[in-house]
Design a protein around this motif. Structure first.
Motif, PDB file in Angstrom:
ATOM      1  N   PRO A  59      10.079  -9.625 -11.416  1.00  0.00           N
ATOM      2  CA  PRO A  59       7.828 -10.191 -12.060  1.00  0.00           C
ATOM      3  C   PRO A  59       7.555  -9.441 -10.698  1.00  0.00           C
ATOM      4  N   VAL A  60       6.338  -8.704 -10.190  1.00  0.00           N
ATOM      5  CA  VAL A  60       6.280  -8.099  -9.899  1.00  0.00           C
ATOM      6  C   VAL A  60       4.614  -8.645  -8.689  1.00  0.00           C
ATOM      7  N   ALA A  61       4.715  -8.518  -7.399  1.00  0.00           N
ATOM      8  CA  ALA A  61       3.035  -9.085  -6.864  1.00  0.00           C
ATOM      9  C   ALA A  61       2.618  -7.861  -6.056  1.00  0.00           C
ATOM     10  N   THR A  62       1.466  -7.875  -5.860  1.00  0.00           N
ATOM     11  CA  THR A  62       0.671  -7.088  -5.352  1.00  0.00           C
ATOM     12  C   THR A  62       0.403  -7.525  -3.654  1.00  0.00           C
ATOM     13  N   GLY A  71      -3.474  -2.695  -7.849  1.00  0.00           N
ATOM     14  CA  GLY A  71      -3.186  -1.778  -8.845  1.00  0.00           C
ATOM     15  C   GLY A  71      -2.442  -0.861  -8.784  1.00  0.00           C
ATOM     16  N   ALA A  72      -1.771  -1.122  -7.305  1.00  0.00           N
ATOM     17  CA  ALA A  72      -0.049  -0.289  -7.866  1.00  0.00           C
ATOM     18  C   ALA A  72       1.016  -0.561  -8.996  1.00  0.00           C
ATOM     19  N   PHE A  73       0.456  -2.035  -9.657  1.00  0.00           N
ATOM     20  CA  PHE A  73       0.926  -2.532 -11.172  1.00  0.00           C
ATOM     21  C   PHE A  73       0.144  -3.048 -11.998  1.00  0.00           C
ATOM     22  N   GLY A 113       0.642  -1.593   0.229  1.00  0.00           N
ATOM     23  CA  GLY A 113       0.313  -0.218  -0.074  1.00  0.00           C
ATOM     24  C   GLY A 113       0.942   1.280   0.023  1.00  0.00           C
ATOM     25  N   GLY A 114       2.132   1.113   0.599  1.00  0.00           N
ATOM     26  CA  GLY A 114       3.135   2.355  -0.563  1.00  0.00           C
ATOM     27  C   GLY A 114       3.346   2.861  -0.988  1.00  0.00           C
ATOM     28  N   VAL A 115       3.378   1.887  -2.072  1.00  0.00           N
ATOM     29  CA  VAL A 115       3.501   2.778  -3.582  1.00  0.00           C
ATOM     30  C   VAL A 115       2.292   2.849  -3.599  1.00  0.00           C
ATOM     31  N   VAL A 116       0.403   2.603  -3.475  1.00  0.00           N
ATOM     32  CA  VAL A 116      -0.359   3.247  -3.640  1.00  0.00           C
ATOM     33  C   VAL A 116      -0.301   5.076  -3.036  1.00  0.00           C
ATOM     34  N   ARG A 117       0.157   4.684  -1.521  1.00  0.00           N
ATOM     35  CA  ARG A 117      -0.188   6.051  -0.902  1.00  0.00           C
ATOM     36  C   ARG A 117       0.891   7.309  -1.081  1.00  0.00           C
ATOM     37  N   SER A 118       2.039   6.630  -1.676  1.00  0.00           N
ATOM     38  CA  SER A 118       3.447   7.853  -2.268  1.00  0.00           C
ATOM     39  C   SER A 118       3.073   7.948  -3.726  1.00  0.00           C
ATOM     40  N   ASP A 119       1.450   7.472  -4.435  1.00  0.00           N
ATOM     41  CA  ASP A 119       1.680   7.925  -5.775  1.00  0.00           C
ATOM     42  C   ASP A 119       3.176   7.130  -6.295  1.00  0.00           C
ATOM     43  N   LEU A 128       7.330   2.418  -9.860  1.00  0.00           N
ATOM     44  CA  LEU A 128       7.486   1.179  -9.570  1.00  0.00           C
ATOM     45  C   LEU A 128       7.462   0.440 -11.098  1.00  0.00           C
ATOM     46  N   ARG A 129       6.712   0.584 -12.010  1.00  0.00           N
ATOM     47  CA  ARG A 129       6.399  -0.149 -13.437  1.00  0.00           C
ATOM     48  C   ARG A 129       8.260  -0.341 -13.929  1.00  0.00           C
ATOM     49  N   LEU A 130       8.647   1.016 -13.739  1.00  0.00           N
ATOM     50  CA  LEU A 130       9.918   1.547 -14.981  1.00  0.00           C
ATOM     51  C   LEU A 130      10.977   0.940 -14.030  1.00  0.00           C
ATOM     52  N   LEU A 131      10.757   0.567 -12.683  1.00  0.00           N
ATOM     53  CA  LEU A 131      12.215   0.283 -12.138  1.00  0.00           C
ATOM     54  C   LEU A 131      11.488  -1.370 -12.408  1.00  0.00           C
ATOM     55  N   ALA A 132      10.268  -1.946 -12.242  1.00  0.00           N
ATOM     56  CA  ALA A 132      10.357  -3.685 -12.589  1.00  0.00           C
ATOM     57  C   ALA A 132      10.906  -4.285 -14.281  1.00  0.00           C
ATOM     58  N   GLU A 133      11.131  -3.178 -14.973  1.00  0.00           N
ATOM     59  CA  GLU A 133      10.829  -3.695 -16.512  1.00  0.00           C
ATOM     60  C   GLU A 133      12.280  -3.451 -16.815  1.00  0.00           C
TER      61      GLU A 133
END
Length: 561
Positions: free
Chosen positions: A257-260, A266-268, A236-242, A247-252
């Motif tokens: 792989p990313v789980a939420t 919705g963070a990814f 949730g910290g990813v969502v709260r800090s917008d 996150l998507r740029l870093l994952a790519e």
């Protein structure tokens, strides 16, 4: 030598004139609402009470919009959702004693979910504070003590001159990462007394940044760049800090792989080739995450739900980015980075190396296939069809608020939120009654799009009074009530544990007729007509209730080995 912090803006002649000639008829309550307006607040939630009347009287002399709910706990849930949707601190005005205490469960949820709520409560007159027991109505020996274990910070006022600074300090606390609820209390006589203080204009309450330490992000970037099987768990910290875009740029860049988590829905992007989605109550997903040689956990404390009921046992290095210092490394040893998720992800983006990987996306596809096969084998067609109907009926940009009910448990794992900050539930603290009043708060924040609330019949009974609020303010909230005749989750838990449920069956009203008695449109639906009925309700202005009589079941436990 002049330091920047020594510079003070010189007041204009108009400001001096205004300060020397404050308007007559103001009281301590005016200082409260003037401070809130000066901080940027536009909407306040709450419920009046005897000791708080000075604040509420001042509202009519202010530009603030007031949204009054019928129960303090529900007003707290509405403020929680307003804070989540806007990212602003949502003011919550409460009275002393019973009024204040009734808000505690809502403030616990706001604390667990890092939702910024600025609760301002009244107190008995100053003469009764400090240990003397005067026998005032609503009196508590130490009201603030009831809040200290729940909120981020407590701020007490004993004179009118303290009001602007106390509220500004609380505002800053609520909006400094991690966001959260705060408590301010002001005695009745301080609120009621006439004031000659100047009108409050622009108090400074800029939240503090929480940047990461550079040596830690350098180490984390090195570990991630050279990992063989990196993975990311986003909370949730990813969502709260917008920070979803970062996150998507870093994952790519890392091909990770990313789980939420359920709080990070919705963070990814759900259908991204690197998306593991959010099947955290699944052994295959747990195995995948703990098999990572470097796991980046960002904005999550790896609590009970996020760790698949504490069965998660990482075998590689864990990097944990967490704004709440108390959650850092509280469950697993890690490279602990105490920082706001957005700032830490930006630091990693500036430091990591591109990491080629030709297997990551195939491993994601294989995992999701195993998860799907496991669910397919469980004969839960009804539940999946109901959840699918909800997703199809809900506009892609509409937020949804879920109570603690079986369909919400499904949604945590299986629902595509279709974007950050769109799906919210009470899974932080896990109390009943969140969905509908929270949806009202979200609709107050943005009435241009319909909002969905989902409750079971047990949770709905906590919030029935707020049908009056929905109608009074004509808020565009559709309330889906799944009526299974009781506390469905507890019924399943008790049946599994003891062979028979106790205290789970409920006599309940005709929800459609009850909604209509408030002047709110109600409709009874079926699994087959749910999509059509829900779509119509969401597309109709104002509040509505859709009742689905159905007994849903959970998917089988998948946290066991």
């Amino acid at each position: 030598m002049t330091h920047d912090h020594d510079l003070v803006l010189r007041p204009t002649q108009a400001q001096i004139t205004a300060a020397l000639n404050p308007p007559p008829g103001r009281n301590g309550g005016d200082l409260v609402v003037e401070t809130l307006a000066g901080l940027g607040a536009t909407t306040v939630f709450g419920l009046p009470g005897q000791h708080a009347l000075g604040m509420f009287d001042a509202l009519r002399r202010s530009s603030l919009r007031y949204v009054g709910l019928r129960v303090e706990n529900n007003a707290g849930f509405a403020a929680d959702a307003y804070g989540r949707i806007t990212g602003e601190a949502a003011p919550l005005l409460l009275s002393t004693g019973p009024g204040a205490l009734t808000s505690l469960a809502a403030l616990q949820e706001a604390a667990a979910a890092s939702a910024p709520v600025l609760a301002i409560g009244s107190q008995i007159p100053v003469a009764g504070l400090g240990g003397a027991r005067k026998g005032y109505l609503h009196e508590l020996p130490d009201q603030a003590a009831s809040f200290r274990g729940v909120v981020k910070s407590v701020h007490t006022v004993r004179s009118q001159s303290q009001i602007p600074s106390a509220i500004a300090a609380a505002w800053k606390s609520a909006l400094t990462a991690p966001h959260g609820p705060v408590w301010v209390e002001i005695p009745q006589d301080v609120l009621l007394a006439e004031t000659s203080l100047p009108v409050v204009t622009a108090p400074d309450a800029t939240p503090d940044d929480l940047p990461p330490r550079p040596e830690l992000t350098a180490l984390a970037a090195h570990l991630l760049s050279h990992a063989e099987r990196p993975a990311i768990l986003a909370g949730g910290g990813v969502v709260r800090s917008d920070a979803s875009g970062k996150l998507r740029l870093l994952a790519e860049r890392l091909n990770a792989p990313v789980a939420t988590t359920f709080g990070g829905k919705g963070a990814f992007p759900w259908n991204h080739p690197l998306s593991l989605q959010s099947w955290l109550e699944d052994r295959h997903t747990t195995d995948f995450l703990q098999d990572a040689d470097v796991l980046l956990v960002v904005g999550s404390g790896l609590g009970e739900l996020s760790s698949n009921y504490h069965t998660f046992a990482p075998r590689g290095r864990v990097i944990q980015i967490e704004a709440d210092l108390g959650k850092l490394e509280s469950n697993h040893p890690a490279v602990g980075i105490h920082a706001d998720a957005r700032l830490a992800l930006q630091a990693l983006l500036e430091t990591v190396e591109d990491r080629p990987d030709t297997t990551a996306r195939e491993r994601v596809r294989e995992l999701l296939a195993r998860v799907a096969a496991r669910i397919d084998a469980q004969d839960r067609t009804l539940e999946r069809n109901v959840l699918s109907a909800v997703r199809q009926a809900l506009p892609a940009d509409s937020p949804s608020f879920w109570d603690m009910t079986i369909l919400a448990y499904w949604a945590w794992s299986a629902f595509d939120a279709q974007g950050p900050n769109l799906m919210h539930s009470a899974q932080g603290a896990g109390g009943l009654g969140y969905g509908f009043p929270a949806a009202l708060g979200a609709a107050a924040a943005d009435p241009t799009r319909p909002v969905l609330a989902v409750s079971g019949d047990g949770g709905a009974l906590y919030s029935i009074a707020e049908l009056a609020t929905a109608k009074q303010y004509d808020l565009p909230v559709t309330w889906l009530i799944i009526d299974d005749g009781g506390y469905g989750i507890l019924r399943e838990y008790m049946t599994d544990a003891f062979g028979k449920p106790t205290a789970t069956e409920l006599h309940r009203p005709d929800y459609v007729a009850l909604a209509e008695s408030f002047g709110v449109t109600g409709v009874r639906t079926t699994p087959e007509t749910l999509r059509e009925d829900l779509t119509r309700a969401l597309n109709t202005p104002g509040p509505s209730v859709v009742v689905l009589p159905a007994v849903l079941r959970m998917f089988a436990p998948t946290h066991l080995g």
